[in-house]
Design an enzyme around this catalytic site. Structure first.
Site, mmCIF file in Angstrom:
data_model
loop_
_atom_site.group_PDB
_atom_site.id
_atom_site.type_symbol
_atom_site.label_atom_id
_atom_site.label_comp_id
_atom_site.label_asym_id
_atom_site.label_seq_id
_atom_site.Cartn_x
_atom_site.Cartn_y
_atom_site.Cartn_z
ATOM 1 N N GLU A 160 47.027 37.951 45.286
ATOM 2 C CA GLU A 160 46.178 37.107 44.436
ATOM 3 C C GLU A 160 47.073 36.648 43.300
ATOM 4 O O GLU A 160 47.452 37.445 42.444
ATOM 5 C CB GLU A 160 44.985 37.941 43.952
ATOM 6 C CG GLU A 160 43.818 37.094 43.549
ATOM 7 C CD GLU A 160 43.738 36.931 42.065
ATOM 8 O OE1 GLU A 160 44.311 35.939 41.559
ATOM 9 O OE2 GLU A 160 43.127 37.790 41.415
ATOM 10 N N CYS A 215 43.872 33.863 35.913
ATOM 11 C CA CYS A 215 44.530 33.144 37.004
ATOM 12 C C CYS A 215 43.716 31.913 37.397
ATOM 13 O O CYS A 215 44.251 30.941 37.894
ATOM 14 C CB CYS A 215 44.733 34.060 38.196
ATOM 15 S SG CYS A 215 43.288 35.034 38.564
ATOM 16 N N GLU A 228 51.835 27.139 35.548
ATOM 17 C CA GLU A 228 50.797 27.996 34.972
ATOM 18 C C GLU A 228 51.281 28.493 33.606
ATOM 19 O O GLU A 228 52.341 29.091 33.495
ATOM 20 C CB GLU A 228 50.546 29.185 35.903
ATOM 21 C CG GLU A 228 49.501 30.132 35.360
ATOM 22 C CD GLU A 228 49.164 31.264 36.329
ATOM 23 O OE1 GLU A 228 50.086 32.007 36.735
ATOM 24 O OE2 GLU A 228 47.977 31.415 36.665
HETATM 25 P P1 NAI Z 1 54.174 39.961 36.976
HETATM 26 O O1 NAI Z 1 53.843 39.316 38.266
HETATM 27 O O2 NAI Z 1 55.608 40.217 36.670
HETATM 28 O O3 NAI Z 1 53.392 41.363 36.828
HETATM 29 C C1 NAI Z 1 52.262 41.753 37.567
HETATM 30 C C2 NAI Z 1 52.467 43.158 38.119
HETATM 31 O O4 NAI Z 1 53.582 43.146 39.002
HETATM 32 C C3 NAI Z 1 52.791 44.209 37.048
HETATM 33 O O5 NAI Z 1 52.183 45.429 37.407
HETATM 34 C C4 NAI Z 1 54.307 44.327 37.153
HETATM 35 O O6 NAI Z 1 54.793 45.568 36.727
HETATM 36 C C5 NAI Z 1 54.506 44.153 38.641
HETATM 37 N N1 NAI Z 1 55.856 43.717 39.024
HETATM 38 C C6 NAI Z 1 56.715 42.949 38.312
HETATM 39 N N2 NAI Z 1 57.875 42.795 39.000
HETATM 40 C C7 NAI Z 1 57.745 43.474 40.162
HETATM 41 C C8 NAI Z 1 58.584 43.696 41.285
HETATM 42 N N3 NAI Z 1 59.827 43.184 41.345
HETATM 43 N N4 NAI Z 1 58.109 44.441 42.318
HETATM 44 C C9 NAI Z 1 56.873 44.963 42.284
HETATM 45 N N5 NAI Z 1 56.039 44.794 41.234
HETATM 46 C C10 NAI Z 1 56.452 44.064 40.185
HETATM 47 O O7 NAI Z 1 53.531 39.080 35.847
HETATM 48 P P2 NAI Z 1 53.933 39.036 34.285
HETATM 49 O O8 NAI Z 1 55.414 39.083 34.146
HETATM 50 O O9 NAI Z 1 53.155 40.047 33.585
HETATM 51 O O10 NAI Z 1 53.414 37.610 33.899
HETATM 52 C C11 NAI Z 1 54.155 36.450 34.297
HETATM 53 C C12 NAI Z 1 53.255 35.312 34.653
HETATM 54 O O11 NAI Z 1 52.554 35.659 35.835
HETATM 55 C C13 NAI Z 1 52.162 34.992 33.655
HETATM 56 O O12 NAI Z 1 52.617 34.145 32.654
HETATM 57 C C14 NAI Z 1 51.141 34.344 34.542
HETATM 58 O O13 NAI Z 1 51.483 33.003 34.731
HETATM 59 C C15 NAI Z 1 51.278 35.075 35.858
HETATM 60 N N6 NAI Z 1 50.258 36.134 36.028
HETATM 61 C C16 NAI Z 1 49.228 35.919 36.890
HETATM 62 C C17 NAI Z 1 48.235 36.861 37.012
HETATM 63 C C18 NAI Z 1 47.091 36.661 37.935
HETATM 64 O O14 NAI Z 1 46.024 37.208 37.686
HETATM 65 N N7 NAI Z 1 47.238 35.954 39.023
HETATM 66 C C19 NAI Z 1 48.221 38.084 36.229
HETATM 67 C C20 NAI Z 1 49.389 38.244 35.391
HETATM 68 C C21 NAI Z 1 50.346 37.285 35.304
#
Ligand code: NAI
Ligand code: MG
Length: 501
Positions: free
Chosen positions: A272, A306, A403
């Protein structure tokens, strides 16, 4: 240890809970990281230390996966669906019994207003467990009549849905408790066991939920909760050879990394991911309702949704009025610390997110967009950004294509509700959600059917329900959360055929 000033507003019991380094949940026990490391969790409204939390890495993930495997093969795997359903229901009850405390934790950790967490995040989380508890007893196979092999009626076949097994779940920080509920409840209903990696920015409410899971009677190891960083704990979970399936919510960028990590062993994946959702206001809409709806569509949760309605399309003849109305609403929003009852919008979740959103504002203005209101971060402690409405945008601008995940709306006029409007609305790599505002419902439905997105709201926005599937077309993801649809994320289908004669 310094406790942030906003913590002073919470009851002593919660202050005491926050003052001890919070351990992780593995095999029904609260343990520190094998490395002994802890990381600091910040209050984003004050930039002060809120708590210290055990920092899981590959070794802890491995222990958690082993515990989940044992639990799957142990009492959980043998438990009747009805008994499983009762435990899941009890988790929902316990969430509601701890409503205020969970809402306080969510507000302190994420920055969102306490009142919002209390009416939205926490009750929706409880409802997800209550809703899913009913599915535990209703996961049925089918008798399947055969044509090719069994013309003579020699064979009898049926399908048997089985849990996919040990599931790795990785969740973000925008709705910390709710994202845990969306992931855990269906996995438990289908009989899976779980290793949950919570976001490093916001681990606290899920850790408190872990205590409630044990209180509800969940057997040891069925859910293991490991806080830690993405590059270490998250990556170790995504590539662990004994995990059968990964369910991820977060950025599209990391979603692609998850797929790469899972592809080596062809692990099942559901995703998602991000969005850049169009919100379309037609000339015949109820203008006041549409203005308020579009305001909430972008600014709810500080734009950190999101599904945020971040690209606004307004029919030319009402464009100025609508854009000005949303800008006026934005100016009335009271920013402040989440625990202040007057606060309507808190800070962004972290310094990184604040930097990201500020960067987009700068880039938008440099590329020629005009801010009707906002346009800059606030010059004060905490990660606050002014709610912003950008006009005079162009489809190629970064602020229109990417985004932002902050309180930033880009607004564009359109002439007619024709194919050009649909093409503009669909001109994005994402496909998570959309809004349509019109009094002509036939026209609104026609548009809804042409938008490439997993959710379309007509004359409303941000309406979620545990029973409604949610997820994305295109690069917004794979699979659906919630509703009956999510169950297939966590099930394998076995076809069993018997020779009768
Ligand atoms: P992210 O995608 O890096 O983090 C989400 C989760 O993934 C966290 O638990 C993080 O620790 C984990 N994660 C990060 N790198 C990983 C890896 N290499 N392998 C496995 N897990 C990993 O998102 P972040 O850095 O917090 O936010 C970046 C952008 O992502 C935001 O600006 C937004 O645009 C988007 N985002 C979208 C979300 C949604 O609900 N679809 C939620 C959060 C962020
Ligand atoms: Mg990241």
């Amino acid at each position: 240890m310094t406790i942030s000033t906003t913590v002073d507003r919470v009851p002593a019991a919660l202050r005491a809970w926050l003052s001890k380094p919070r351990p992780m949940l593995i095999d029904g026990k609260w343990v520190q990281a094998k490395s002994g490391k802890v990381f600091e969790v910040q209050d984003p409204a004050t930039e002060m230390l809120l708590a210290k939390v055990a920092e899981g890495d590959a070794a802890d993930i491995d222990a958690a996966v082993k515990a989940a495997r044992r639990a799957l093969e142990g009492p959980w795997g043998r438990m009747s669906p009805s008994a499983r359903g009762r435990i899941i229901h009890k988790i929902g009850d316990l969430i509601l019994e701890n409503l205020d405390e969970l809402a306080q934790l969510e507000s302190l950790d994420n920055g969102k207003p306490f009142g919002v967490a209390r009416v939205a995040d926490v009750p929706l989380s409880a409802d997800m467990f209550h809703y899913m508890s009913g599915w535990a007893t209703k996961i049925e196979g089918k008798y399947i009549p055969l044509s090719t092999l069994a013309a003579s009626g020699q064979f009898m076949s049926y399908t048997r849905p089985e849990p996919v097994g040990v599931v790795g779940q990785i969740i973000p920080w925008n709705f910390p408790l709710l994202m845990a509920a969306w992931k855990l409840a269906p996995a438990l209903a289908t009989g899976c066991t779980v290793v949950l990696k919570v976001a490093e920015e916001t681990p606290l409410s899920a850790l408190r939920l872990g205590e409630l899971l044990l209180e509800a009677g969940l057997p040891d190891g069925v859910v293991n909760i490991v806080p830690g960083f993405g590059e270490t704990a998250g990556a170790a979970l995504a590539s662990h050879p004994d995990v059968d399936k990964i369910a991820f919510t977060g950025s599209t960028e990391v979603g692609k990394l998850i797929v790469q990590a899972a592809s080596r062993d062809l692990r099942k994946v559901s995703l998602e991911l991000g969005g850049k959702s169009p919100n379309i206001i037609l000339g015949d809409a109820d203008i006041d309702e549409a203005i308020d709806g579009a305001t909430a569509g972008i600014f709810f949760n500080h734009g950190q949704c999101c599904n945020a309605g971040s690209r606004l399309f307004v029919q030319e003849k009402i464009f100025d009025k609508v854009a000005a109305g949303i800008a006026a609403n934005a100016e009335k929003i009271r920013l402040g610390v989440g625990m202040d009852p007057e606060t309507q919008m808190g800070p962004l979740v972290s310094q990184v997110q604040h930097g990201r959103v500020s960067g987009y504002l700068k880039s938008g203005l440099e590329e020629g967009a005009r801010a009707l209101t906002g346009g800059a971060p606030l010059n004060m402690p905490g990660y606050f950004v002014k709610p912003t409405v950008l006009v005079d945008t162009h489809p190629d601008m970064k602020v229109v294509r990417e985004e932002i995940f902050g309180p930033v709306l880009v607004a564009t006029p359109f002439k007619e509700a024709d194919d050009r409007l649909i093409a503009a609305a669909n001109d994005t790599v994402y496909g998570l959600a959309a809004g349509v505002w019109s009094r002509d419902l036939a026209q609104a439905h026609r548009i809804a059917h042409q938008i490439k997105a997993g959710t379309v709201w007509i004359n409303c926005f941000h309406v979620f329900d545990s029973a409604l599937p949610f997820g994305g077309y295109k690069q917004s993801g794979w699979g659906r959360e919630m509703g009956q649809a999510v169950l297939s994320n966590y099930l394998e289908t076995k076809a069993v055929t018997t020779r009768l004669a």
